[in-house]
Design a protein around this motif. Sequence first.
Motif, PDB file in Angstrom:
ATOM      1  N   ILE A  21       0.118 -13.406  -2.346  1.00  0.00           N
ATOM      2  CA  ILE A  21      -0.828 -13.716  -1.271  1.00  0.00           C
ATOM      3  C   ILE A  21      -0.196 -13.486   0.096  1.00  0.00           C
ATOM      4  O   ILE A  21      -0.760 -12.808   0.963  1.00  0.00           O
ATOM      5  N   LEU A  22       1.001 -14.038   0.300  1.00  0.00           N
ATOM      6  CA  LEU A  22       1.658 -13.918   1.602  1.00  0.00           C
ATOM      7  C   LEU A  22       2.039 -12.476   1.914  1.00  0.00           C
ATOM      8  O   LEU A  22       1.831 -11.994   3.035  1.00  0.00           O
ATOM      9  N   SER A  23       2.576 -11.789   0.931  1.00  0.00           N
ATOM     10  CA  SER A  23       2.996 -10.410   1.146  1.00  0.00           C
ATOM     11  C   SER A  23       1.803  -9.502   1.418  1.00  0.00           C
ATOM     12  O   SER A  23       1.843  -8.652   2.320  1.00  0.00           O
ATOM     13  N   SER A  24       0.713  -9.687   0.660  1.00  0.00           N
ATOM     14  CA  SER A  24      -0.463  -8.841   0.861  1.00  0.00           C
ATOM     15  C   SER A  24      -1.079  -9.081   2.234  1.00  0.00           C
ATOM     16  O   SER A  24      -1.505  -8.142   2.912  1.00  0.00           O
ATOM     17  N   LEU A  25      -1.117 -10.347   2.680  1.00  0.00           N
ATOM     18  CA  LEU A  25      -1.646 -10.650   4.010  1.00  0.00           C
ATOM     19  C   LEU A  25      -0.798 -10.027   5.100  1.00  0.00           C
ATOM     20  O   LEU A  25      -1.307  -9.411   6.049  1.00  0.00           O
ATOM     21  N   LEU A  26       0.512 -10.164   4.977  1.00  0.00           N
ATOM     22  CA  LEU A  26       1.424  -9.619   5.985  1.00  0.00           C
ATOM     23  C   LEU A  26       1.285  -8.114   6.116  1.00  0.00           C
ATOM     24  O   LEU A  26       1.122  -7.578   7.224  1.00  0.00           O
ATOM     25  N   ILE A  30      -0.177  -5.496   9.079  1.00  0.00           N
ATOM     26  CA  ILE A  30       0.596  -4.356   9.580  1.00  0.00           C
ATOM     27  C   ILE A  30      -0.225  -3.073   9.493  1.00  0.00           C
ATOM     28  O   ILE A  30      -0.280  -2.279  10.436  1.00  0.00           O
ATOM     29  N   GLY A  31      -0.884  -2.868   8.344  1.00  0.00           N
ATOM     30  CA  GLY A  31      -1.711  -1.677   8.176  1.00  0.00           C
ATOM     31  C   GLY A  31      -2.865  -1.623   9.158  1.00  0.00           C
ATOM     32  O   GLY A  31      -3.159  -0.567   9.736  1.00  0.00           O
ATOM     33  N   LEU A  32      -3.518  -2.769   9.380  1.00  0.00           N
ATOM     34  CA  LEU A  32      -4.643  -2.823  10.320  1.00  0.00           C
ATOM     35  C   LEU A  32      -4.186  -2.566  11.751  1.00  0.00           C
ATOM     36  O   LEU A  32      -4.877  -1.892  12.528  1.00  0.00           O
ATOM     37  N   LEU A  33      -3.023  -3.085  12.120  1.00  0.00           N
ATOM     38  CA  LEU A  33      -2.503  -2.849  13.468  1.00  0.00           C
ATOM     39  C   LEU A  33      -2.208  -1.372  13.684  1.00  0.00           C
ATOM     40  O   LEU A  33      -2.535  -0.801  14.734  1.00  0.00           O
ATOM     41  N   ILE A  34      -1.604  -0.741  12.697  1.00  0.00           N
ATOM     42  CA  ILE A  34      -1.308   0.698  12.812  1.00  0.00           C
ATOM     43  C   ILE A  34      -2.603   1.492  12.905  1.00  0.00           C
ATOM     44  O   ILE A  34      -2.746   2.393  13.740  1.00  0.00           O
ATOM     45  N   TRP A  50      -2.364   4.948   5.934  1.00  0.00           N
ATOM     46  CA  TRP A  50      -1.484   3.832   6.270  1.00  0.00           C
ATOM     47  C   TRP A  50      -1.933   2.547   5.589  1.00  0.00           C
ATOM     48  O   TRP A  50      -1.108   1.767   5.094  1.00  0.00           O
ATOM     49  N   LEU A  51      -3.226   2.298   5.559  1.00  0.00           N
ATOM     50  CA  LEU A  51      -3.732   1.108   4.878  1.00  0.00           C
ATOM     51  C   LEU A  51      -3.405   1.145   3.389  1.00  0.00           C
ATOM     52  O   LEU A  51      -3.038   0.130   2.788  1.00  0.00           O
ATOM     53  N   GLN A  52      -3.537   2.327   2.791  1.00  0.00           N
ATOM     54  CA  GLN A  52      -3.238   2.487   1.366  1.00  0.00           C
ATOM     55  C   GLN A  52      -1.777   2.163   1.066  1.00  0.00           C
ATOM     56  O   GLN A  52      -1.470   1.416   0.135  1.00  0.00           O
ATOM     57  N   VAL A  53      -0.879   2.703   1.881  1.00  0.00           N
ATOM     58  CA  VAL A  53       0.540   2.527   1.593  1.00  0.00           C
ATOM     59  C   VAL A  53       0.990   1.099   1.906  1.00  0.00           C
ATOM     60  O   VAL A  53       1.776   0.512   1.151  1.00  0.00           O
ATOM     61  N   THR A  54       0.497   0.504   3.020  1.00  0.00           N
ATOM     62  CA  THR A  54       0.907  -0.871   3.324  1.00  0.00           C
ATOM     63  C   THR A  54       0.342  -1.859   2.311  1.00  0.00           C
ATOM     64  O   THR A  54       1.027  -2.813   1.924  1.00  0.00           O
ATOM     65  N   ASN A  55      -0.892  -1.639   1.849  1.00  0.00           N
ATOM     66  CA  ASN A  55      -1.463  -2.517   0.828  1.00  0.00           C
ATOM     67  C   ASN A  55      -0.698  -2.411  -0.482  1.00  0.00           C
ATOM     68  O   ASN A  55      -0.439  -3.425  -1.155  1.00  0.00           O
ATOM     69  N   SER A  56      -0.333  -1.191  -0.862  1.00  0.00           N
ATOM     70  CA  SER A  56       0.425  -0.996  -2.106  1.00  0.00           C
ATOM     71  C   SER A  56       1.786  -1.676  -2.032  1.00  0.00           C
ATOM     72  O   SER A  56       2.223  -2.328  -2.989  1.00  0.00           O
ATOM     73  N   ILE A  57       2.446  -1.535  -0.893  1.00  0.00           N
ATOM     74  CA  ILE A  57       3.756  -2.166  -0.726  1.00  0.00           C
ATOM     75  C   ILE A  57       3.621  -3.692  -0.745  1.00  0.00           C
ATOM     76  O   ILE A  57       4.390  -4.393  -1.408  1.00  0.00           O
ATOM     77  N   PRO A  63       6.311  -8.219  -4.003  1.00  0.00           N
ATOM     78  CA  PRO A  63       6.360  -9.428  -4.836  1.00  0.00           C
ATOM     79  C   PRO A  63       7.316  -9.353  -6.037  1.00  0.00           C
ATOM     80  O   PRO A  63       8.077 -10.307  -6.258  1.00  0.00           O
ATOM     81  N   PRO A  64       7.327  -8.267  -6.836  1.00  0.00           N
ATOM     82  CA  PRO A  64       8.284  -8.245  -7.949  1.00  0.00           C
ATOM     83  C   PRO A  64       9.738  -8.297  -7.485  1.00  0.00           C
ATOM     84  O   PRO A  64      10.570  -8.940  -8.131  1.00  0.00           O
ATOM     85  N   LEU A  65      10.045  -7.628  -6.370  1.00  0.00           N
ATOM     86  CA  LEU A  65      11.421  -7.614  -5.878  1.00  0.00           C
ATOM     87  C   LEU A  65      11.837  -8.993  -5.368  1.00  0.00           C
ATOM     88  O   LEU A  65      12.968  -9.438  -5.605  1.00  0.00           O
ATOM     89  N   VAL A  66      10.919  -9.691  -4.680  1.00  0.00           N
ATOM     90  CA  VAL A  66      11.219 -11.041  -4.207  1.00  0.00           C
ATOM     91  C   VAL A  66      11.374 -11.994  -5.390  1.00  0.00           C
ATOM     92  O   VAL A  66      12.305 -12.800  -5.442  1.00  0.00           O
TER      93      VAL A  66
END
Length: 279
Positions: A21-26, A30-34, A50-57, A63-66
């Motif tokens: 939740i937190l990562s997707s919101l953050l 970022i994607g919306l600002l860009i 940009w929205l596609q790549v920021t949402n995927s990340i 989340p899996p890495l954290v």
Amino acid sequence: MQNHPSWSPVRIAVSFILIIILSSLLFSVIGLLIATFYYGGLSDAGALRWLQVTNSIGVFLVPPLVLMKWSGSTPSEFLGIRRVSLNATQLASLILIIAGAFFTIDTLAYVNMEFLPDTQWVKDLKAQEASVRLALEILLSDMVPMTLLANAIIMVVVPAVGEELFFRGAVQGLLGRKFSYHVAIAISALFFALGHMQPLSVLPILFMGVLFGYLRHWTGSIWIPIALHLINNAAALASAYLNEGKLHTESTMAGTMWSYFGPILVLVGLYGVYHNRKP
């Protein structure tokens, strides 16, 4: 998976959901600002990329890495990030699986569409997927070499790596601690299919989720499903590129001998992988 000594499986699962939740919101912000400041809106193809790549990340990669770090696991134990060593039989089996999967996916897509009832909710689903397809076709517009390269990164590489780390790495790994690996694969594949939010394509996506899950388990490495996911995404992008940016949505092989031959190739390939699986 070696967990943090004070963390129960429930706490780990809840933490994972909170991270998502937190990562997707953050990353959505970022994607919306860009998109807003550099492209002036969301209708531009560059903004959508940009929205596609920021949402995927934000949703699939971070989340899996954290969670891997928080759970106290090493990458090889938790996500299956380990070197792949294939013998000739395994390599030949994977080639059979790749070849058969294309025919099987095509047939399942046909079955998925053919047996849906002619009701209002199905029409609503078709309208929903048509809007998604329209957004994808905006990304696929103006397929010059630089655009093709950008789309290859955004639509092929990032989703394949992120989604596999998420579903076959984190989700399947967490479920595998409480259930048999068959159940873990089935549930993570179902999440994979639902997560794509393409209900009219749920059967082929579910098939891929199950296939990738068993390959992840039997080979012991996340790189095998990532490679097959890359191949599938690259084939779809290449097809769109050759079709002047239009997505191919109609089955071309359903009802032919290939629609029956494909699943046989997949089963033979899986048999070869299973009998040469990692201990």
